[in-house]
Scaffold this motif. Sequence first.
Motif, PDB file in Angstrom:
ATOM      1  N   ASN A   1       2.304  -8.107  26.164  1.00 45.45           N
ATOM      2  CA  ASN A   1       4.295  -8.225  25.680  1.00 45.45           C
ATOM      3  C   ASN A   1       2.953  -8.003  24.354  1.00 45.45           C
ATOM      4  OD1 ASN A   1       2.333 -10.361  24.513  1.00 45.45           O
ATOM      5  ND2 ASN A   1       2.887 -11.537  26.929  1.00 45.45           N
TER       6      ASN A   1
ATOM      7  N   THR B   1       5.961  -7.245  19.883  1.00 47.10           N
ATOM      8  CA  THR B   1       6.504  -8.257  19.172  1.00 47.10           C
ATOM      9  C   THR B   1       7.110  -6.643  18.479  1.00 47.10           C
ATOM     10  OG1 THR B   1       6.753 -10.396  19.504  1.00 47.10           O
ATOM     11  CG2 THR B   1       8.228  -9.538  18.461  1.00 47.10           C
TER      12      THR B   1
ATOM     13  N   SER C   1      10.828  -9.647  21.738  1.00 47.61           N
ATOM     14  CA  SER C   1       9.485  -9.267  22.665  1.00 47.61           C
ATOM     15  C   SER C   1       9.844  -8.504  23.634  1.00 47.61           C
ATOM     16  CB  SER C   1       9.640 -11.075  23.118  1.00 47.61           C
ATOM     17  OG  SER C   1       9.049 -11.628  21.948  1.00 47.61           O
TER      18      SER C   1
END
Length: 172
Positions: free
Chosen positions: A67, A69, A104
């Motif tokens: 992950n 941002t 995100s």
Amino acid sequence: NPGIVKISKGGKISVPADYKGTAEVKVTARSGNGKKVSSVVKVKQRKVKIKKLSISKNVLDLYEGGNTTLYLGYKPLNATHSNIKWTSSDKNAVKVKGSGSRASISAGKISSRKTVTIKAKDVNGATASCKVSVYPKASVENNTGDGNSSSVNSHPSGSNIPDNKPSVQKIR
């Protein structure tokens, strides 16, 4: 409050272009003979449409389960943020959660490499996008030439780098 409303000697009322918010200001004028007149001026932030959006990365590599941002830039700089929506072209491969100027993103479970487009769109039609390449977590056997095999990670660059050695990848 001269920080919100300015009045020229000729009586022209102005508000700074970067003023944000709303206010009510009482304006009073006096004539030479002592008479005065008052009025309430309602000040509202001028809505400036976003003309151009940009995302912090145009291209991004992610491994399954990874992950990061993403951040949004906009022009003109004094534009009013207005209901920006973030979307993914494949919600199973890359999930996106966000509103406003950041989102995100997280890579889902995949079996083979996928390319997904993340888009940000302003209510007035300005858009920006990011191409995300998602790679499955994979392990391959690498023959070391001495009859022993060692496990290595498969990297987006196409190189196989052993687990115990640091890697540096060039980000596009």
